[in-house]
Scaffold this motif. Structure first.
Motif, short mmCIF file in Angstrom:
data_model
loop_
_atom_site.label_atom_id
_atom_site.label_comp_id
_atom_site.label_asym_id
_atom_site.label_seq_id
_atom_site.Cartn_x
_atom_site.Cartn_y
_atom_site.Cartn_z
N SER A 16 -3.51 -69.98 -8.60
CA SER A 16 -4.75 -70.07 -9.37
C SER A 16 -4.48 -69.94 -10.87
O SER A 16 -3.62 -69.17 -11.29
N ILE A 17 -5.24 -70.71 -11.64
CA ILE A 17 -5.21 -70.60 -13.10
C ILE A 17 -6.51 -69.94 -13.54
O ILE A 17 -7.60 -70.44 -13.26
N HIS A 18 -6.41 -68.81 -14.24
CA HIS A 18 -7.57 -68.08 -14.75
C HIS A 18 -7.66 -68.36 -16.25
O HIS A 18 -6.81 -67.91 -17.03
N GLN A 19 -8.69 -69.10 -16.66
CA GLN A 19 -8.87 -69.46 -18.06
C GLN A 19 -9.95 -68.58 -18.66
O GLN A 19 -11.10 -68.58 -18.19
N LYS A 20 -9.59 -67.82 -19.71
CA LYS A 20 -10.54 -66.92 -20.37
C LYS A 20 -10.53 -67.21 -21.86
O LYS A 20 -9.81 -66.57 -22.64
N GLY A 21 -11.34 -68.20 -22.22
CA GLY A 21 -11.36 -68.60 -23.62
C GLY A 21 -10.02 -69.20 -24.03
O GLY A 21 -9.51 -70.12 -23.40
N THR A 26 -1.94 -66.93 -14.60
CA THR A 26 -1.91 -67.45 -13.23
C THR A 26 -1.68 -66.33 -12.24
O THR A 26 -1.06 -65.31 -12.56
N THR A 27 -2.19 -66.54 -11.03
CA THR A 27 -1.90 -65.64 -9.91
C THR A 27 -1.55 -66.48 -8.70
O THR A 27 -1.99 -67.63 -8.56
N THR A 28 -0.75 -65.92 -7.83
CA THR A 28 -0.33 -66.60 -6.61
C THR A 28 -0.58 -65.68 -5.42
O THR A 28 -0.26 -64.49 -5.47
N GLU A 29 -1.16 -66.25 -4.37
CA GLU A 29 -1.44 -65.46 -3.16
C GLU A 29 -0.94 -66.23 -1.94
O GLU A 29 -1.20 -67.42 -1.79
N TYR A 30 -0.22 -65.54 -1.07
CA TYR A 30 0.26 -66.10 0.19
C TYR A 30 -0.61 -65.58 1.32
O TYR A 30 -0.99 -64.40 1.34
N ALA A 31 -0.94 -66.46 2.28
CA ALA A 31 -1.81 -66.04 3.38
C ALA A 31 -1.38 -66.73 4.67
O ALA A 31 -0.77 -67.80 4.65
N GLU A 32 -1.72 -66.11 5.80
CA GLU A 32 -1.47 -66.67 7.12
C GLU A 32 -2.76 -66.62 7.94
O GLU A 32 -3.57 -65.70 7.79
N GLY A 33 -2.93 -67.61 8.81
CA GLY A 33 -4.13 -67.68 9.63
C GLY A 33 -3.86 -67.61 11.12
O GLY A 33 -4.68 -68.03 11.92
N VAL A 34 -2.69 -67.07 11.48
CA VAL A 34 -2.24 -67.12 12.87
C VAL A 34 -2.66 -65.91 13.70
O VAL A 34 -2.54 -65.93 14.92
N ARG A 35 -3.18 -64.88 13.08
CA ARG A 35 -3.28 -63.59 13.79
C ARG A 35 -4.18 -63.64 15.01
O ARG A 35 -3.87 -63.01 16.03
N TRP A 36 -5.28 -64.39 14.96
CA TRP A 36 -6.17 -64.45 16.12
C TRP A 36 -5.48 -65.15 17.29
O TRP A 36 -5.53 -64.68 18.42
N LEU A 37 -4.84 -66.27 17.00
CA LEU A 37 -4.14 -67.02 18.04
C LEU A 37 -2.96 -66.23 18.59
O LEU A 37 -2.77 -66.15 19.81
N LYS A 38 -2.18 -65.65 17.71
CA LYS A 38 -1.00 -64.89 18.13
C LYS A 38 -1.41 -63.72 19.02
O LYS A 38 -0.80 -63.47 20.08
N THR A 39 -2.44 -62.99 18.62
CA THR A 39 -2.91 -61.85 19.41
C THR A 39 -3.41 -62.29 20.78
O THR A 39 -3.11 -61.67 21.80
N ALA A 40 -4.16 -63.40 20.81
CA ALA A 40 -4.69 -63.90 22.08
C ALA A 40 -3.56 -64.25 23.04
O ALA A 40 -3.61 -63.90 24.23
N LEU A 41 -2.54 -64.94 22.54
CA LEU A 41 -1.45 -65.37 23.41
C LEU A 41 -0.61 -64.18 23.87
O LEU A 41 -0.16 -64.14 25.03
N GLU A 42 -0.39 -63.22 23.01
CA GLU A 42 0.37 -62.03 23.41
C GLU A 42 -0.38 -61.26 24.49
O GLU A 42 0.24 -60.76 25.44
N LYS A 43 -1.69 -61.18 24.39
CA LYS A 43 -2.48 -60.55 25.44
C LYS A 43 -2.34 -61.31 26.76
O LYS A 43 -2.42 -60.71 27.84
N GLY A 44 -2.14 -62.62 26.65
CA GLY A 44 -2.00 -63.46 27.84
C GLY A 44 -0.59 -63.54 28.38
O GLY A 44 -0.31 -64.37 29.26
N GLY A 45 0.31 -62.70 27.87
CA GLY A 45 1.66 -62.63 28.41
C GLY A 45 2.68 -63.53 27.73
O GLY A 45 3.80 -63.67 28.23
N TRP A 46 2.32 -64.13 26.60
CA TRP A 46 3.24 -65.02 25.89
C TRP A 46 4.11 -64.26 24.90
O TRP A 46 3.64 -63.35 24.21
N ASP A 47 5.37 -64.64 24.85
CA ASP A 47 6.30 -64.17 23.82
C ASP A 47 6.22 -65.17 22.67
O ASP A 47 6.64 -66.32 22.81
N VAL A 48 5.65 -64.75 21.53
CA VAL A 48 5.32 -65.66 20.44
C VAL A 48 6.36 -65.58 19.32
O VAL A 48 6.64 -64.51 18.80
N THR A 49 6.93 -66.73 18.98
CA THR A 49 7.75 -66.87 17.77
C THR A 49 6.92 -67.65 16.77
O THR A 49 6.47 -68.77 17.06
#
Length: 249
Positions: A16-21, A26-49
């Protein structure tokens, strides 16, 4: 018996570029969206890589034999170029296997493939995912459009079951939470339409060679799968049964 799945994708970096006059920073953020899927599969007996996109670019397996260590390979929101153009090929002109073809051949030899929708799967935003016409499309049970295939539904759209007898949706209620969008795909003639979203396929299952593949046209997490969907009591069952079926179980 241990069930092993390799998930590639579901990560992003926002710069992101933050312009103030007169001044900016700049700031940078890393994110992942796997947690719901990963948790569901691990509950179902899957070994997740899990390989985030930047890791998969270098470390995703090269050959069908390497991929055979997994019962299922799941691609979610990761463009074809990330797998096709290894950093050593792109920067140093090193000859390496075509990993899209390796995935196809892995399925033909008995592996399981799942593609989950998003801005960088199927064709995606501005058609940048680039899976149409690729070896991956050969192995999938759906045909992929050449252009931008997103269908945005900010008003919300309810999925419906098309084949209540299919093992992927066994034990699930007819009422599913809304989704906010999906990729527009078409089931191949010999595939099974398991669920719809609007007038289009949501879940399509089929065989390729000795293996199986499943297309899920929407997201496994926000933003297309909003909180009511990922917190839905049927979410864990859906993803476990979907991957179990892809693995031939």
């Amino acid at each position: 018996m241990t069930k092993r799945i390799l998930i590639a994708g579901e990560s992003w970096t926002v710069h992101s570029i933050h312009q103030k006059g007169f001044d900016s920073f700049t700031t940078t953020e890393y994110a992942e969206g796997v947690r719901w899927l990963k948790t569901a599969l691990e509950k179902g007996g899957w070994d997740v890589t899990f390989q985030p996109s930047h890791v998969a670019a270098r470390d995703f397996p090269f050959t069908p034999e390497d991929l055979a260590a997994y019962d299922v390979v799941l691609l979610s929101d990761i463009g074809a170029n990330t797998l096709l153009l290894h950093p050593e090929t792109f920067t140093k002109s090193r000859v390496l296997p075509n990993r899209l073809a390796s995935i196809r051949d892995y399925v033909a030899k008995g592996g399981g493939l799942v593609m989950v929708g998003g801005y960088l799967t199927f064709q995606g935003i501005d058609a940048k995912a680039q899976y149409a016409g690729s070896p991956i499309e050969e192995a999938l049970p759906v045909s992929i459009e050449q252009g931008d295939d997103r269908v945005e539904a900010p008003q919300g759209i309810h999925p419906t079951i098309a084949d209540g007898n299919h093992p992927i949706v066994a034990g699930l209620d007819d009422e599913w939470p809304i989704l906010l969008g999906y990729n527009r795909i078409a089931a191949k003639p010999d595939a099974t339409l398991v669920a719809r979203v609007g007038d289009h396929p949501l879940i399509v299952a089929g065989s390729f060679g000795q293996g199986r593949s499943v297309a899920f046209a929407s997201d496994c997490g926000p933003h297309w799968a909003p909180p009511p969907f990922v917190e839905w009591p049927g979410y864990d069952r859906l993803w476990t049964q979907l991957c179990d079926w892809a693995a031939g179980q």
